[in-house]
Design an enzyme around this catalytic site. Structure first.
Site, short mmCIF file in Angstrom:
data_model
loop_
_atom_site.label_atom_id
_atom_site.label_comp_id
_atom_site.label_asym_id
_atom_site.label_seq_id
_atom_site.Cartn_x
_atom_site.Cartn_y
_atom_site.Cartn_z
N ARG A 230 121.92 -11.26 -26.86
CA ARG A 230 121.65 -11.79 -25.44
C ARG A 230 121.00 -13.10 -25.34
O ARG A 230 119.81 -13.38 -26.06
CB ARG A 230 120.89 -10.73 -24.69
N GLU A 259 121.69 -24.90 -19.81
CA GLU A 259 120.53 -25.47 -20.42
C GLU A 259 121.12 -25.66 -21.86
O GLU A 259 120.55 -26.64 -22.52
CB GLU A 259 119.20 -24.80 -20.16
N HIS A 271 130.69 -16.04 -25.45
CA HIS A 271 130.65 -14.61 -25.91
C HIS A 271 132.22 -14.15 -26.30
O HIS A 271 132.71 -13.17 -25.85
CB HIS A 271 130.45 -14.06 -24.51
C1 MLT Z 1 127.94 -5.82 -26.30
O1 MLT Z 1 126.89 -5.68 -25.80
O2 MLT Z 1 128.48 -5.03 -27.05
C2 MLT Z 1 128.95 -6.89 -26.23
O3 MLT Z 1 128.36 -7.79 -25.26
C3 MLT Z 1 130.09 -6.63 -25.71
C4 MLT Z 1 131.30 -7.38 -24.91
O4 MLT Z 1 131.53 -8.49 -25.54
O5 MLT Z 1 131.69 -7.15 -23.82
#
Ligand code: MLT
Length: 386
Positions: A230, A259, A271
């Site tokens: 995260r 940023e 992501h």
């Molecule tokens: C996770 O927390 O496992 C991932 O962020 C999953 C996702 O990509 O939705």
């Protein structure tokens, strides 16, 4: 057919789990449950009918788990279901830290149109993209959940010197780890002298900003950080300063913020850690099974806000009692059941960190007024007859 609301796209494989009893819908006034991926639920008010929320993934920072526990809404996640996908992205990221592959590719593309000169130009210009190997380098793995364990073992297989830290190391974690992974007793011990750090912890108050100027100072000069967990685990301004000074070489982040963009040394990935069809299928199936199990039996598997609890079906009816307290008011609950004129065939009660869950197999079908009676007992968040 019962409706399950989806707040994000979910793999169609869910239909195999739901069969003809449940329907995944994009809108519903009275869903029994919700399936979600990254939709932020903090400002979202679930319908009164919602019994549970299934997160198709591991992290649950987009869900107000404590608030839902108070309402008796059970939140599940899918630990391990996307672990291989994230592990593969982390391995790619580690290699991208050392080798200048992305700028090299961009440069090679720029040679388009040079015909027979491309080959000689490549050989002449490639020295600008020399980069280091990961073999023999020291990597610290922070967090030994399903992903951290896979990454640790893979890094050993790639010839890295692997140290790892997890707040508690259960025997099952040790059993899954390659014996060459060295376990250390604190985060400070972990980062001391590392060439690479890979983050695999949940975002909590005690992990937020764990990578900052003070902790970066303990890494080897020219170290790199991979963050597929995260974004908020890292103080981005401190990372940018360390990249500018040369203390850090690269920062790969799968959760880029504004940023983090356009900054030398930061490799932002949009992501994509769990974005493989395999991981999406696995997460959908696991979340779907957890939801069905809870709706149909009250059994709780992989919850993040209630204790896991299971009882084999028996008797004439199942009673589920969810409590937002760890001091289970057992006598009051049993008193209400007895007052309703039903007997208990067998039961189980489990306490978690802040909540409890109890399941009862009843010897006969109870009147619905039992639910209302139970919900007047302080600490009972929700009661349900199945
Ligand atoms: C996770 O927390 O496992 C991932 O962020 C999953 C996702 O990509 O939705």
């Amino acid at each position: 057919m019962k409706e399950v609301l989806r707040l994000n796209p979910i793999s169609p494989l869910i239909d195999k789990v739901f069969g003809d009893k449940y329907k995944l819908v994009a809108e519903s006034e009275a869903p029994v449950g919700i399936l979600v991926r990254s939709f932020k639920m903090h400002e979202y008010e679930p319908a009164k009918s919602v019994l549970c929320v299934g997160r198709a993934g591991a992290g649950v920072n987009n869900i107000p788990c404590d608030k839902y526990a108070e309402k008796g809404i059970v939140v599940f996640n899918t630990p391990g279901a996307n672990a291989n996908a994230v592990k593969e992205l982390v391995l790619l990221s580690l290699l991208l830290c050392g080798r200048k592959i992305i700028p090299g590719i961009e440069w090679a593309q720029s040679l388009k149109g040079q015909g027979a000169d491309v080959g000689p130009a490549v050989e002449k210009g490639k020295s600008k993209f020399v980069g280091g190997e990961i073999l023999g380098k020291k990597i610290g793995i922070y967090g030994l959940g399903a992903i951290g364990r896979l990454v640790a073992n893979a890094c050993v297989a790639l010839g890295m010197d692997v140290v790892a830290y997890n707040r508690t190391v259960r025997e099952e974690i040790k059993a899954e780890l390659d014996p060459r992974v060295k376990l250390v007793g604190s985060f400070d011990e972990l980062i001391e002298g590392c060439d690479y750090i890979s983050l695999h912890v949940a975002l909590k108050d005690n992990t937020r900003g764990c990578i900052n100027a003070e902790t970066i100072a303990k890494l080897n000069d020219g170290a790199s950080i991979v963050n597929a967990a995260r974004g908020e685990l890292v103080n981005i301004e401190d990372v940018k300063a360390a990249l500018a000074s040369g203390k850090l070489n690269r920062y790969v982040v799968d959760f880029p913020s504004d940023e983090a963009l356009g900054c030398d040394g930061i490799i932002p990935i949009p992501h994509l850690g769990a974005s493989t069809p395999e991981a999406e299928d696995n997460c959908a199936v696991m979340a779907g099974k957890e939801l069905v199990e809870f709706v149909e039996s009250g059994n709780i598997v992989n919850s993040v806000n209630y204790p896991n609890v299971s009882l084999a079906k028996g008797g004439a009816q199942r009673l589920v009692v969810l409590l937002n307290t760890v001091e289970c008011p057992c006598d009051a609950v049993k008193g209400a059941i007895a007052k309703a004129g039903v007997g208990v065939v067998d039961s189980i009660c489990k306490q978690g960190k802040a909540t409890s869950a109890a399941l009862f197999n009843l010897d006969k079908v109870a009147d619905e007024s039992l639910v209302a009676d139970l919900e007047t007992i302080p600490g009972v968040a929700k009661a349900r007859l199945i």
